[in-house]
Design a protein around this motif. Structure first.
Motif, short mmCIF file in Angstrom:
data_model
loop_
_atom_site.label_atom_id
_atom_site.label_comp_id
_atom_site.label_asym_id
_atom_site.label_seq_id
_atom_site.Cartn_x
_atom_site.Cartn_y
_atom_site.Cartn_z
N PRO A 148 4.61 4.89 3.33
CA PRO A 148 4.07 6.25 3.34
C PRO A 148 4.91 7.17 2.46
CG PRO A 148 5.32 5.87 5.34
CD PRO A 148 5.31 4.57 4.58
N TRP A 169 -7.53 4.07 5.12
CA TRP A 169 -8.52 3.71 4.09
C TRP A 169 -8.06 2.47 3.32
CZ3 TRP A 169 -12.99 3.80 1.67
CH2 TRP A 169 -13.07 3.73 0.26
N LYS A 170 -6.75 2.27 3.21
CA LYS A 170 -6.22 1.10 2.52
C LYS A 170 -5.93 -0.05 3.48
CE LYS A 170 -3.93 3.99 -0.99
NZ LYS A 170 -4.72 3.60 -2.15
N LEU A 174 3.15 -1.18 4.23
CA LEU A 174 2.79 0.20 3.95
C LEU A 174 4.03 1.02 3.67
CD1 LEU A 174 0.75 2.64 3.99
CD2 LEU A 174 1.33 2.86 6.43
N THR A 183 0.95 5.40 -0.11
CA THR A 183 0.04 6.50 0.19
C THR A 183 0.69 7.85 -0.05
OG1 THR A 183 0.71 6.27 2.51
CG2 THR A 183 -1.32 5.17 1.83
N LEU A 201 -5.61 8.38 4.48
CA LEU A 201 -5.56 7.55 3.27
C LEU A 201 -4.86 6.22 3.53
CD1 LEU A 201 -4.94 10.31 0.58
CD2 LEU A 201 -7.03 9.01 1.02
N ALA A 202 -3.91 6.20 4.48
CA ALA A 202 -3.30 4.92 4.84
C ALA A 202 -4.33 4.00 5.48
CB ALA A 202 -2.12 5.15 5.78
N THR A 205 -2.19 5.55 -4.25
CA THR A 205 -2.81 6.85 -4.46
C THR A 205 -1.69 7.85 -4.74
OG1 THR A 205 -4.66 6.38 -3.00
CG2 THR A 205 -4.20 8.69 -3.45
N LEU A 234 0.85 -1.19 0.00
CA LEU A 234 0.00 0.00 0.00
C LEU A 234 0.89 1.23 0.00
CD1 LEU A 234 -2.47 -1.18 2.80
CD2 LEU A 234 -2.55 -1.70 0.35
#
Length: 494
Positions: free
Chosen positions: A181, A165-166, A179, A154, A162-163, A232, A152
């Motif tokens: 970021p 949200w995933k 993740l 972000t 937004l993190a 995103t 993911l």
């Protein structure tokens, strides 16, 4: 390197979170506050080595997490939400320092939404399913199997929201997560790792690695052990991710930029229209959904512009930590220069600035940090011009006029994007007719940014691929399976 930084009085670990423990890298990068223009922390800079370690940890943890019952997964996600709520003030303060968004927005809306994201997908998980159905006497049963490790990635404009949200649907589905970021705003992701560990997320189920796209990001999205990628960000970066993921046929969910229109018809409530238009300056215009192209029916353009200008000129720039501030700084000096470059080129090409048109004064007496950009409205712009066609991602709007409904729709659909659209009219039939013709993943009628997690979210054209939210998130994060069972062939064992 130091292992912790103190940001707004909050200790933040600067290392990665891999396999349930903190891991440092030899290299570092600096995250700088747009509020104070000072360095906040030296973060561990991940490379292919950390990417491999994080994916390995996610793969090792996947069988156990996938086998964890739905109720237990939901309980842990609710515990994460509890942790977010308990640390809401810390998260809000740190993120304001890291990306410059308003502290009051983080407190009232953004961080509560982070907690809500975890709670929503925990609850949806418990109801996920469809009724069995018959085909010539055979039974069809639909199930959602966890897909595997997810990467993911972000952006910096709403980092933790937004993190979450995933992360929330990925974990709810039974997947494990790596993740990454954005390097401009990585701090709250590190705090989330601590919160998740405290909530009982098992080691390796959530991993957080920090670094740059050209080394860490590339290694993650090209890894053959990754089964889903959600990103995103910008269109050029999405194309690179898609190319890297293609050899492994890794499914992608891409939420990219926008150049959304706001259509104002002569029968609209012009006060409402002006309010909605000024709302597009939220977060210094650094919002992918922002309706940056104002399309106004010619007969009311003068009155609309007057109402808009009155409202826009009341916006107060300043320190985003202060409750009276309406406009904080943009995230970085490079972003400020990029925004100003768009505006300078538009003015040189014949555009006229109704308001704004350049950076703020940088006056410390107003709380401006030197990274503020004045709310700008440009008119006399051609449909094919750069300022109309390309995403600026700053507090810059354009205004064009139309005389017919058909012309309005043509202008609205006349870019390569299709993320959202806003429509202001007093005619219900027109609203339905125009909304049906707009190319957009979301259309708001006489409102803006009303979001329900049950609804699909995503873009058309260059604004992305796929939809997330509600069941659509689980469809992406799972391998959806149909099991067909015959009515015959069973042995009766008594």
């Amino acid at each position: 390197m130091t292992e912790r930084a103190i940001v707004a009085g909050v200790p933040v670990d600067t290392r990665h979170w891999i396999g349930g423990r903190r891991v440092a890298s030899p290299g570092t990068f600096t995250t700088t506050s747009p509020v104070t223009r000072t360095a906040l922390a030296e973060m561990s800079r991940g490379t292919a080595l950390e990417a491999e370690a994080a994916v390995a940890a996610a793969r090792a943890a996947f069988p156990g997490w996938a086998a964890t019952g739905r109720a237990e997964r939901a309980r842990i996600l609710h515990a994460v939400a509890d942790g977010v709520e308990q640390r809401l003030e810390d998260l809000a303060a740190v993120e304001t320092h890291d990306n410059g968004a308003l502290l009051r927005s983080h407190r009232r809306g953004v961080m509560p939404r982070v907690a809500h994201n975890f709670r929503f997908f925990a609850e949806w998980l418990l109801t996920l399913g469809r009724d069995d159905f018959a085909t010539r006497g055979h039974t069809n049963h639909i199930s959602w199997d966890p897909a595997g490790p997810c990467v993911l990635i972000t952006p910096w404009n709403a980092p933790l929201m937004l993190a979450s949200w995933k992360i929330a649907p990925a974990l709810a589905a039974g997947n494990t997560v790596v993740l990454k970021p954005a390097e401009w705003s990585p701090l709250t992701a590190s705090l989330l790792a601590d919160i998740a560990a405290g909530a009982g997320v098992p080691p390796g189920v959530l991993n957080v690695v920090q670094g740059y796209g050209e080394d860490l990001g590339r290694a993650l999205v090209s890894h053959p052990g990754v089964r889903r990628i959600s990103f995103t960000g910008s269109v050029p970066t999405a194309r690179r991710i898609a190319a890297a993921a293609a050899p492994n046929l890794t499914p992608l969910s891409l939420e990219l930029g926008g150049k959304s229109p706001l259509l104002v018809f002569a029968d609209a409530d012009l006060g409402l229209a002006a309010d909605l238009a000024v709302e597009q300056y939220d977060n210094a215009g650094q919002v992918c959904l922002a309706a940056t192209r104002l399309l106004v029916e010619e007969s009311v353009a003068g009155e609309f512009t007057r109402l808009f200008t009155e409202r826009a000129e009341r916006l107060r720039p300043g320190d985003p930590r202060e409750p009276g501030t309406d406009l904080g700084p943009v995230v970085d000096a490079r972003q400020l220069e990029r925004i100003d470059g768009f505006v300078r080129r538009a003015l040189a090409a014949g555009a006229r600035a109704v308001i704004g048109g350049g950076p703020g004064t940088g006056d410390s007496g107003t709380g401006e940090s030197g990274l503020h950009y004045r709310p700008t409205l440009l008119t006399d712009v051609a449909q094919e011009s750069e300022i109309v066609q390309e995403e600026v991602f700053g507090p810059v709007l354009t205004l064009q006029t139309f005389t017919t409904e058909e012309e309005a729709v043509g202008l609205a659909n006349g870019t390569r994007f299709g993320l959202a659209a806003t429509l202001v009219t007093g005619d219900r039939a027109r609203a339905a007719r125009v909304a049906a013709q707009l190319v957009a993943g979301t259309v708001w009628v006489n409102c803006f940014f009303v979001r329900d997690l049950r609804a699909p979210f995503g873009g058309s054209r260059d604004s992305g691929t796929g939809r997330e939210g509600g069941g659509w998130s689980f469809d992406f994060h799972c391998d959806v399976k149909n099991t067909v069972t015959a009515p015959k062939g069973w042995r009766d064992h008594g």
